[in-house]
Scaffold this motif. Structure first.
Motif, short mmCIF file in Angstrom:
data_model
loop_
_atom_site.label_atom_id
_atom_site.label_comp_id
_atom_site.label_asym_id
_atom_site.label_seq_id
_atom_site.Cartn_x
_atom_site.Cartn_y
_atom_site.Cartn_z
N PRO A 112 0.84 -1.21 0.00
CA PRO A 112 0.00 0.00 0.00
C PRO A 112 0.87 1.26 0.00
N GLY A 113 0.44 2.22 -0.79
CA GLY A 113 1.20 3.45 -0.94
C GLY A 113 2.20 3.42 -2.07
N SER A 125 -12.54 7.26 -7.43
CA SER A 125 -11.60 6.61 -6.52
C SER A 125 -10.17 6.61 -7.06
N ARG A 163 -4.73 9.92 -8.66
CA ARG A 163 -3.73 8.90 -8.35
C ARG A 163 -3.26 8.17 -9.61
N SER A 174 0.09 5.90 -5.09
CA SER A 174 -0.68 5.84 -3.83
C SER A 174 -1.65 4.67 -3.85
N ARG A 176 -3.81 1.40 -3.14
CA ARG A 176 -4.55 0.96 -1.95
C ARG A 176 -4.98 -0.48 -2.15
N PRO A 177 -5.27 -1.17 -1.07
CA PRO A 177 -5.71 -2.57 -1.21
C PRO A 177 -6.94 -2.72 -2.11
N ASP A 178 -7.83 -1.72 -2.12
CA ASP A 178 -9.01 -1.85 -2.97
C ASP A 178 -8.72 -1.58 -4.45
N ASP A 179 -7.47 -1.31 -4.79
CA ASP A 179 -7.07 -1.24 -6.20
C ASP A 179 -6.71 -2.63 -6.72
N ILE A 210 -2.36 -5.37 -4.23
CA ILE A 210 -1.86 -4.39 -3.26
C ILE A 210 -2.04 -4.99 -1.87
N SER A 237 0.23 -5.71 2.09
CA SER A 237 1.44 -5.63 2.90
C SER A 237 1.86 -7.02 3.38
#
Length: 123
Positions: free
Chosen positions: A14-15, A63, A67, A85, A87-90, A121, A123
């Protein structure tokens, strides 16, 4: 016939950032609107961004605005999607698709699709 091949997917924290590429062969993509779409497991395919032959573009949904950036290099017959940037929902399979001029840049308007590249995405 225009054929599309996506590349650049992978596992990112993430990020982080990724750049996807969509390479066309068999025909010049100059006369096509090119779009990026994504589909997460259990969800409908949604539009991420489109770019016209002239280089104008439309980004959606909200969303990803700010980005994600779409660009194209007609000389290389390639379209890119720069994603930042993340995110997990990507997380999804990302598809490149082409529509002849005059067609809507939507899943139903696209006539040529790549096979997709998986973006995860986590961690």
């Amino acid at each position: 016939q225009l054929q599309l091949v996506e590349s650049g997917g992978g596992l990112v924290q993430p990020g982080g950032s990724l750049r996807l590429s969509c390479a066309a062969s068999g025909y010049t993509m100059t006369y096509y609107v090119i779009g990026w779409f994504r589909q997460a497991p259990g969800k409908e395919r949604e539009g991420v961004s489109c770019i016209a032959s002239s280089g104008g573009y439309t980004n959606y949904p909200d969303s990803v605005r700010g980005r994600f950036t779409i660009s194209r290099d007609n000389a290389k017959n390639t379209v890119y999607l720069q994603m930042t940037s993340l995110r997990p929902d990507d997380t999804a399979t990302y598809y490149c698709a082409a529509a002849p001029l005059g067609n809507a840049c939507s899943p139903s308007g696209m006539t040529n699709w790549g096979k997709g590249t998986l973006v995860t995405i986590s961690s």
